[in-house]
Design a protein around this motif. Structure first.
Motif, mmCIF file in Angstrom:
data_model
loop_
_atom_site.group_PDB
_atom_site.id
_atom_site.type_symbol
_atom_site.label_atom_id
_atom_site.label_comp_id
_atom_site.label_asym_id
_atom_site.label_seq_id
_atom_site.Cartn_x
_atom_site.Cartn_y
_atom_site.Cartn_z
ATOM 1 N N ALA A 1 -0.671 8.919 22.962
ATOM 2 C CA ALA A 1 -1.398 8.099 21.994
ATOM 3 C C ALA A 1 -1.215 6.605 22.254
ATOM 4 C CB ALA A 1 -0.947 8.439 20.576
ATOM 5 N N GLY A 2 -0.311 6.241 23.168
ATOM 6 C CA GLY A 2 -0.146 4.839 23.539
ATOM 7 C C GLY A 2 0.934 4.081 22.795
ATOM 8 N N TYR A 3 1.834 4.785 22.119
ATOM 9 C CA TYR A 3 2.879 4.108 21.352
ATOM 10 C C TYR A 3 4.152 3.964 22.174
ATOM 11 C CZ TYR A 3 0.030 4.506 17.236
ATOM 12 O OH TYR A 3 -0.988 4.366 16.356
ATOM 13 N N TYR B 1 0.850 -1.185 0.000
ATOM 14 C CA TYR B 1 0.000 0.000 0.000
ATOM 15 C C TYR B 1 0.887 1.236 0.000
ATOM 16 C CZ TYR B 1 -3.687 -3.242 1.288
ATOM 17 O OH TYR B 1 -4.572 -4.281 1.290
ATOM 18 N N PRO B 2 0.413 2.320 -0.596
ATOM 19 C CA PRO B 2 1.223 3.542 -0.591
ATOM 20 C C PRO B 2 1.311 4.126 0.824
ATOM 21 C CG PRO B 2 -0.932 3.970 -1.533
ATOM 22 C CD PRO B 2 -0.838 2.484 -1.311
ATOM 23 N N GLU B 3 2.417 4.766 1.092
ATOM 24 C CA GLU B 3 2.590 5.410 2.391
ATOM 25 C C GLU B 3 1.738 6.666 2.439
ATOM 26 O OE1 GLU B 3 6.734 6.108 2.965
ATOM 27 O OE2 GLU B 3 7.204 3.988 3.134
ATOM 28 N N ALA B 4 1.029 6.854 3.550
ATOM 29 C CA ALA B 4 0.140 8.012 3.706
ATOM 30 C C ALA B 4 0.702 8.921 4.803
ATOM 31 C CB ALA B 4 -1.273 7.553 4.057
ATOM 32 N N TRP B 5 1.473 9.921 4.391
ATOM 33 C CA TRP B 5 2.066 10.876 5.326
ATOM 34 C C TRP B 5 1.136 12.071 5.474
ATOM 35 C CZ3 TRP B 5 6.578 10.269 8.069
ATOM 36 C CH2 TRP B 5 7.409 9.201 7.695
ATOM 37 N N LEU B 6 0.953 12.528 6.702
ATOM 38 C CA LEU B 6 0.227 13.768 6.976
ATOM 39 C C LEU B 6 1.216 14.734 7.609
ATOM 40 C CD1 LEU B 6 -3.133 12.471 8.466
ATOM 41 C CD2 LEU B 6 -2.650 13.153 6.130
ATOM 42 N N ASP B 7 1.039 16.025 7.343
ATOM 43 C CA ASP B 7 1.981 16.987 7.904
ATOM 44 C C ASP B 7 1.269 18.225 8.423
ATOM 45 O OD1 ASP B 7 1.393 18.550 5.645
ATOM 46 O OD2 ASP B 7 3.114 17.797 4.557
ATOM 47 N N THR B 8 1.980 18.943 9.251
ATOM 48 C CA THR B 8 1.492 20.200 9.793
ATOM 49 C C THR B 8 2.693 21.062 10.158
ATOM 50 O OG1 THR B 8 -0.043 21.207 11.367
ATOM 51 C CG2 THR B 8 1.379 19.476 12.217
ATOM 52 N N GLN B 9 2.447 22.349 10.303
ATOM 53 C CA GLN B 9 3.484 23.277 10.738
ATOM 54 C C GLN B 9 3.131 23.751 12.141
ATOM 55 O OE1 GLN B 9 4.127 26.468 7.984
ATOM 56 N NE2 GLN B 9 4.226 25.094 6.229
ATOM 57 N N VAL B 10 4.136 23.790 13.003
ATOM 58 C CA VAL B 10 3.913 24.235 14.377
ATOM 59 C C VAL B 10 4.956 25.284 14.749
ATOM 60 C CG1 VAL B 10 2.815 22.111 15.184
ATOM 61 C CG2 VAL B 10 5.286 22.335 15.291
ATOM 62 N N PRO B 11 4.579 26.235 15.617
ATOM 63 C CA PRO B 11 5.558 27.220 16.077
ATOM 64 C C PRO B 11 6.354 26.669 17.258
ATOM 65 C CG PRO B 11 3.409 27.753 16.948
ATOM 66 C CD PRO B 11 3.230 26.552 16.059
ATOM 67 N N SER B 12 7.639 26.973 17.288
ATOM 68 C CA SER B 12 8.480 26.612 18.429
ATOM 69 C C SER B 12 9.795 27.367 18.328
ATOM 70 C CB SER B 12 8.744 25.117 18.460
ATOM 71 O OG SER B 12 9.584 24.798 19.553
ATOM 72 N N ASN B 13 10.311 27.781 19.459
ATOM 73 C CA ASN B 13 11.591 28.480 19.485
ATOM 74 C C ASN B 13 12.759 27.527 19.653
ATOM 75 O OD1 ASN B 13 10.322 30.947 19.249
ATOM 76 N ND2 ASN B 13 10.086 31.159 21.459
ATOM 77 N N ARG C 1 -3.792 11.750 12.221
ATOM 78 C CA ARG C 1 -4.431 13.023 12.592
ATOM 79 C C ARG C 1 -4.509 13.179 14.110
ATOM 80 N NH1 ARG C 1 -7.390 12.061 7.931
ATOM 81 N NH2 ARG C 1 -8.989 10.861 8.993
ATOM 82 N N ARG C 2 -4.777 12.081 14.808
ATOM 83 C CA ARG C 2 -4.861 12.131 16.267
ATOM 84 C C ARG C 2 -3.518 12.519 16.879
ATOM 85 N NH1 ARG C 2 -5.507 8.356 21.141
ATOM 86 N NH2 ARG C 2 -4.065 6.939 20.124
ATOM 87 N N ILE C 3 -2.428 11.927 16.379
ATOM 88 C CA ILE C 3 -1.095 12.251 16.891
ATOM 89 C C ILE C 3 -0.753 13.710 16.580
ATOM 90 C CG2 ILE C 3 1.370 11.763 16.627
ATOM 91 C CD1 ILE C 3 0.556 8.809 16.197
ATOM 92 N N LEU C 4 -1.064 14.155 15.357
ATOM 93 C CA LEU C 4 -0.800 15.548 14.998
ATOM 94 C C LEU C 4 -1.602 16.509 15.871
ATOM 95 C CD1 LEU C 4 -0.538 15.509 11.107
ATOM 96 C CD2 LEU C 4 1.268 15.946 12.757
ATOM 97 N N GLN C 5 -2.820 16.133 16.246
ATOM 98 C CA GLN C 5 -3.618 17.000 17.120
ATOM 99 C C GLN C 5 -2.974 17.108 18.500
ATOM 100 O OE1 GLN C 5 -6.086 19.020 16.313
ATOM 101 N NE2 GLN C 5 -5.915 19.771 18.401
ATOM 102 N N PHE C 6 -2.425 16.015 19.005
ATOM 103 C CA PHE C 6 -1.711 16.080 20.277
ATOM 104 C C PHE C 6 -0.522 17.032 20.169
ATOM 105 C CE2 PHE C 6 -3.226 11.563 21.401
ATOM 106 C CZ PHE C 6 -4.294 12.050 22.134
ATOM 107 N N VAL C 7 0.231 16.924 19.063
ATOM 108 C CA VAL C 7 1.396 17.799 18.866
ATOM 109 C C VAL C 7 0.960 19.253 18.822
ATOM 110 C CG1 VAL C 7 3.253 18.418 17.276
ATOM 111 C CG2 VAL C 7 2.738 16.013 17.680
ATOM 112 N N ARG C 8 -0.086 19.550 18.046
ATOM 113 C CA ARG C 8 -0.572 20.933 17.956
ATOM 114 C C ARG C 8 -1.045 21.443 19.307
ATOM 115 N NH1 ARG C 8 -2.416 19.325 12.700
ATOM 116 N NH2 ARG C 8 -4.405 18.657 13.548
#
Length: 171
Positions: A63-65, A35-47, A145-152
């Motif tokens: 997330a339990g990993y 199956y093709p790899e399904a990457w999701l991305d986001t940008q976050v601010p951090s110093n 998406r759940r992991i990215l929401q935790f990061v955000r």
């Protein structure tokens, strides 16, 4: 190609062609599905890159990993261990593993990429760990998406609104 092999192929009767083609199709059917790899991305601010790493680490724990030896700070990547969920029916049990990468993109912002690899248990004895048979399944975008929401939620500097705004009762 050697001369004798070429001559043998030319002398093969036409009635053997369906047999050869069916054997070829059978061999192709035995190949595992990819199956093709399904990457999701986001940008976050951090110093700080350390802050980004800590937020990723906390997000994966939440997330339990399991996080083990798959961390490479020099390459800015994290690969977790497997999160396993067995089930009593064939193809219902699964395991997932998260792959994350992060990199600075501009002053004070980081690009976070997440992929959650998924495999299903195709064993006829799905609850017995001795007989598990993991086969590839499509990546879990909802888990990404759940992991990215935790990061955000850890790195956001803005107010986070939860749910729809309440309607005004009186205008």
């Amino acid at each position: 190609m050697t001369r004798s092999l070429h001559a043998l192929l030319l002398r093969t009767p036409l009635r053997a062609a369906p047999l050869l083609s069916s054997l070829l199709l059978l061999g192709l059917g035995a190949c595992k599905t990819t199956y093709p790899e399904a990457w999701l991305d986001t940008q976050v601010p951090s110093n700080s890159e350390t802050t980004v790493y800590e937020a990723l680490h906390l997000s994966l724990e939440r997330a339990g990993y399991p996080i083990g030896i798959g961390v490479n700070k020099a390459a800015r990547t994290i690969e977790t261990g497997w999160y396993t969920s067995l089930a009593p029916l064939k193809s219902k049990g699964f395991r997932t593993r998260a792959h994350l990468s992060y990199e600075p993109i501009e002053d004070g912002r980081y690009m976070i990429k997440v992929r959650v690899e998924r495999q299903t248990n195709e064993s006829l004895r799905p609850l017995d760990p001795r007989y598990v048979k993991w086969d590839a399944a499509p990546d879990s975008q909802s888990e990404s998406r759940r992991i990215l929401q935790f990061v955000r939620s850890y790195l956001s500097r803005e107010e986070i609104e939860i749910g729809p705004k309440p309607a005004r009762r009186f205008d």
